[in-house]
Scaffold this motif. Structure first.
Motif, PDB file in Angstrom:
ATOM      1  N   ALA A  97      16.677   0.397   2.487  1.00  0.00           N
ATOM      2  CA  ALA A  97      16.498   1.677   3.168  1.00  0.00           C
ATOM      3  C   ALA A  97      15.008   1.973   3.386  1.00  0.00           C
ATOM      4  N   ALA A  98      14.199   1.701   2.354  1.00  0.00           N
ATOM      5  CA  ALA A  98      12.755   1.926   2.467  1.00  0.00           C
ATOM      6  C   ALA A  98      12.138   1.007   3.518  1.00  0.00           C
ATOM      7  N   HIS A  99      12.567  -0.257   3.516  1.00  0.00           N
ATOM      8  CA  HIS A  99      12.026  -1.208   4.483  1.00  0.00           C
ATOM      9  C   HIS A  99      12.479  -0.885   5.905  1.00  0.00           C
ATOM     10  N   ASP A 100      13.729  -0.499   6.057  1.00  0.00           N
ATOM     11  CA  ASP A 100      14.231  -0.129   7.384  1.00  0.00           C
ATOM     12  C   ASP A 100      13.469   1.073   7.939  1.00  0.00           C
ATOM     13  N   LEU A 101      13.156   2.016   7.069  1.00  0.00           N
ATOM     14  CA  LEU A 101      12.417   3.197   7.495  1.00  0.00           C
ATOM     15  C   LEU A 101      11.019   2.814   7.962  1.00  0.00           C
ATOM     16  N   LEU A 102      10.379   1.917   7.240  1.00  0.00           N
ATOM     17  CA  LEU A 102       9.052   1.452   7.637  1.00  0.00           C
ATOM     18  C   LEU A 102       9.093   0.762   9.002  1.00  0.00           C
ATOM     19  N   ALA A 147       8.104  -7.369  -6.518  1.00  0.00           N
ATOM     20  CA  ALA A 147       8.943  -6.541  -5.659  1.00  0.00           C
ATOM     21  C   ALA A 147       8.108  -5.899  -4.554  1.00  0.00           C
ATOM     22  N   GLY A 148       6.827  -6.230  -4.533  1.00  0.00           N
ATOM     23  CA  GLY A 148       5.914  -5.675  -3.535  1.00  0.00           C
ATOM     24  C   GLY A 148       5.939  -6.423  -2.220  1.00  0.00           C
ATOM     25  N   ILE A 149       4.809  -6.407  -1.531  1.00  0.00           N
ATOM     26  CA  ILE A 149       4.708  -6.974  -0.187  1.00  0.00           C
ATOM     27  C   ILE A 149       3.740  -8.159  -0.201  1.00  0.00           C
ATOM     28  N   LYS A 150       4.226  -9.319   0.225  1.00  0.00           N
ATOM     29  CA  LYS A 150       3.421 -10.539   0.199  1.00  0.00           C
ATOM     30  C   LYS A 150       2.155 -10.405   1.019  1.00  0.00           C
ATOM     31  N   ASP A 151       2.228  -9.715   2.143  1.00  0.00           N
ATOM     32  CA  ASP A 151       1.055  -9.550   3.000  1.00  0.00           C
ATOM     33  C   ASP A 151      -0.081  -8.865   2.260  1.00  0.00           C
ATOM     34  N   VAL A 152       0.252  -7.862   1.458  1.00  0.00           N
ATOM     35  CA  VAL A 152      -0.748  -7.137   0.672  1.00  0.00           C
ATOM     36  C   VAL A 152      -1.304  -8.034  -0.433  1.00  0.00           C
ATOM     37  N   ILE A 153      -0.416  -8.751  -1.100  1.00  0.00           N
ATOM     38  CA  ILE A 153      -0.833  -9.620  -2.201  1.00  0.00           C
ATOM     39  C   ILE A 153      -1.761 -10.720  -1.698  1.00  0.00           C
ATOM     40  N   SER A 154      -1.368 -11.380  -0.608  1.00  0.00           N
ATOM     41  CA  SER A 154      -2.168 -12.478  -0.062  1.00  0.00           C
ATOM     42  C   SER A 154      -3.557 -11.994   0.347  1.00  0.00           C
ATOM     43  N   HIS A 155      -3.614 -10.882   1.045  1.00  0.00           N
ATOM     44  CA  HIS A 155      -4.895 -10.358   1.502  1.00  0.00           C
ATOM     45  C   HIS A 155      -5.788  -9.988   0.320  1.00  0.00           C
ATOM     46  N   THR A 156      -5.194  -9.406  -0.707  1.00  0.00           N
ATOM     47  CA  THR A 156      -5.955  -9.023  -1.896  1.00  0.00           C
ATOM     48  C   THR A 156      -6.545 -10.252  -2.584  1.00  0.00           C
ATOM     49  N   PHE A 170       0.902 -23.131  -6.477  1.00  0.00           N
ATOM     50  CA  PHE A 170       0.837 -21.694  -6.232  1.00  0.00           C
ATOM     51  C   PHE A 170       1.925 -21.245  -5.272  1.00  0.00           C
ATOM     52  N   HIS A 171       2.543 -20.099  -5.599  1.00  0.00           N
ATOM     53  CA  HIS A 171       3.559 -19.539  -4.697  1.00  0.00           C
ATOM     54  C   HIS A 171       3.659 -18.039  -4.946  1.00  0.00           C
ATOM     55  N   ILE A 172       3.847 -17.277  -3.860  1.00  0.00           N
ATOM     56  CA  ILE A 172       4.113 -15.846  -3.961  1.00  0.00           C
ATOM     57  C   ILE A 172       5.554 -15.605  -3.544  1.00  0.00           C
ATOM     58  N   ASP A 173       6.352 -15.095  -4.450  1.00  0.00           N
ATOM     59  CA  ASP A 173       7.744 -14.732  -4.161  1.00  0.00           C
ATOM     60  C   ASP A 173       7.800 -13.213  -4.060  1.00  0.00           C
ATOM     61  N   ALA A 174       7.854 -12.711  -2.840  1.00  0.00           N
ATOM     62  CA  ALA A 174       7.825 -11.262  -2.612  1.00  0.00           C
ATOM     63  C   ALA A 174       8.409 -10.961  -1.247  1.00  0.00           C
ATOM     64  N   ASN A 175       8.601  -9.695  -0.964  1.00  0.00           N
ATOM     65  CA  ASN A 175       9.022  -9.270   0.366  1.00  0.00           C
ATOM     66  C   ASN A 175       7.874  -9.499   1.347  1.00  0.00           C
ATOM     67  N   PHE A 176       8.193  -9.854   2.578  1.00  0.00           N
ATOM     68  CA  PHE A 176       7.126 -10.128   3.534  1.00  0.00           C
ATOM     69  C   PHE A 176       7.439  -9.526   4.909  1.00  0.00           C
ATOM     70  N   MET A 177       6.379  -9.242   5.635  1.00  0.00           N
ATOM     71  CA  MET A 177       6.504  -8.564   6.923  1.00  0.00           C
ATOM     72  C   MET A 177       6.460  -9.537   8.097  1.00  0.00           C
ATOM     73  N   PRO A 190      12.923 -10.760   2.528  1.00  0.00           N
ATOM     74  CA  PRO A 190      14.255 -11.225   2.933  1.00  0.00           C
ATOM     75  C   PRO A 190      15.243 -10.068   3.092  1.00  0.00           C
ATOM     76  N   GLU A 191      16.389 -10.365   3.714  1.00  0.00           N
ATOM     77  CA  GLU A 191      17.392  -9.333   3.930  1.00  0.00           C
ATOM     78  C   GLU A 191      17.898  -8.776   2.610  1.00  0.00           C
ATOM     79  N   ASP A 192      18.015  -9.647   1.600  1.00  0.00           N
ATOM     80  CA  ASP A 192      18.319  -9.177   0.250  1.00  0.00           C
ATOM     81  C   ASP A 192      16.976  -9.056  -0.461  1.00  0.00           C
ATOM     82  N   PRO A 193      16.392  -7.863  -0.513  1.00  0.00           N
ATOM     83  CA  PRO A 193      14.996  -7.709  -0.940  1.00  0.00           C
ATOM     84  C   PRO A 193      14.730  -8.197  -2.355  1.00  0.00           C
ATOM     85  N   VAL A 194      13.478  -8.567  -2.565  1.00  0.00           N
ATOM     86  CA  VAL A 194      13.022  -8.878  -3.916  1.00  0.00           C
ATOM     87  C   VAL A 194      12.735  -7.547  -4.603  1.00  0.00           C
ATOM     88  N   HIS A 195      13.406  -7.285  -5.700  1.00  0.00           N
ATOM     89  CA  HIS A 195      13.159  -6.069  -6.475  1.00  0.00           C
ATOM     90  C   HIS A 195      13.221  -6.424  -7.954  1.00  0.00           C
TER      91      HIS A 195
END
Length: 326
Positions: A97-102, A147-156, A170-177, A190-195
């Motif tokens: 729901a949060a991701h759909d809203l975004l 459970a965060g956002i891969k784009d934010v993690i990678s950039h950081t 190395f691997h980041i397992d997270a939600n991505f945009m 992914p459609e089934d979010p990482v939480h």
């Protein structure tokens, strides 16, 4: 045969930290894991949460970065805030729901996100750079499960000159945009979010990082099929009967020299669910280090009992130096 040994927790120094809570069996546990790695050639890996684990408690979390932006409308910000208080059937439903809203209402673009991240608003813990570099130099895999956002993690991580390209170390397992070529946000996968409650599925989402463990797990299963006797298991419990640490002495998994093949994992997190990440492999030797804001907060008790931590580093801006020294 299971043998339960009760231990208590205490405040103590821990590898240079003067503000830590540890179990009384901490020295024996460290000695055991070090001997497995040094003398028996056990495979070593690190599995870590991101928000408030690799970052300071004073830092905004990934969803704070993408959910609140000065260019968003007041109506969107109000609606996004309200979703935190809406009852949902599951965390998956809430995350979707949060991701759909975004995606449908925020108006977020790649440039907007880039501009926000360039402000360096995410504060990583001191010592992250040297810790991550040392892991790579010693060929120790690091898996970030968030459970965060891969784009934010990678950039950081890029801002701190750390490699973010996925490989065997190395691997980041997270939600991505996903963004359209025009720059507009089109999807969060992914459609089934990482939480927090789905972190234990990392071995499915990032199977390539667990190939060695899967191979040893197959050997272990094959070895057990030929033996009626189960491997020896020592369970260490705290005074509330919650499991605090598990040490497994195996009968199978022998390498060419006849020595036991084992895996040692250092697991980092700030919530109990962070430490369920390897529950698919109960035989893996784990050393679990938690992070809490204050020694007097409920977080410490939750981490030491529910999360089964061996040690908790206390303080809003505690460094990663003790983990590095370990």
């Amino acid at each position: 045969m299971r043998q339960a040994v009760r231990v208590s927790m205490r405040s103590a120094g821990f590898y240079g930290s003067t503000n830590a809570v540890v179990h009384d069996n901490i020295t024996a546990k460290v000695d055991l894991l070090r001997s497995l790695v040094a003398r028996k050639g056990a495979k070593l890996m690190v599995v870590s949460d991101f928000d408030h684990t690799l970052t300071k408690f004073t830092s905004p979390q990934c969803h704070d970065i993408v959910g609140f932006n000065k260019e968003y409308s007041t109506d969107f910000v109000k609606e996004f805030k309200s979703i935190f208080y809406k009852p949902m059937a599951s965390l998956s439903e809430w995350w979707r729901a949060a991701h759909d809203l975004l995606v449908t209402k925020s108006g977020l673009t790649k440039d907007m996100l880039q501009e926000r991240l360039d402000e360096r608003v995410v504060a990583v813990r001191d010592g992250l750079e040297s810790f991550a570099v040392n892991l790579r130099l010693n060929h120790v895999p690091l898996v970030i499960v968030s459970a965060g956002i891969k784009d934010v993690i990678s950039h950081t991580l890029q801002q701190h000159n750390l490699p973010v390209t996925g490989d065997e170390l190395f691997h980041i397992d997270a939600n991505f945009m996903e963004f359209h070529e025009s720059g507009n946000l089109t999807n969060i996968l992914p459609e089934d979010p990482v939480h927090s409650e789905s972190k234990s599925l990392v071995n499915v989402r990032a199977a390539h990082m667990f190939e060695v463990i899967e191979q040893l797990d197959a050997k272990r299963s094959k070895g057990r099929s030929g033996h009626s006797e189960e491997p020896g298991l020592i369970v260490i419990e705290d005074e509330t009967n919650g499991t605090c640490a598990t040490s497994v002495a195996t009968n199978g998994n022998l390498n060419e020299d006849g020595a036991h093949e084992e895996v040692v994992a250092i697991v980092l997190g700030d919530r109990p669910h962070d430490f369920h990440v390897l529950e698919a492999y109960p035989w893996v030797h784990t050393f679990r280090i938690g992070f809490a804001r204050s020694e007097h907060s409920e977080d410490v008790a939750d981490l030491m009992r529910q999360g089964a931590c061996d040690a908790v580093l206390v303080g809003e801006e505690h460094s990663l130096e003790p983990v590095h020294k370990l």
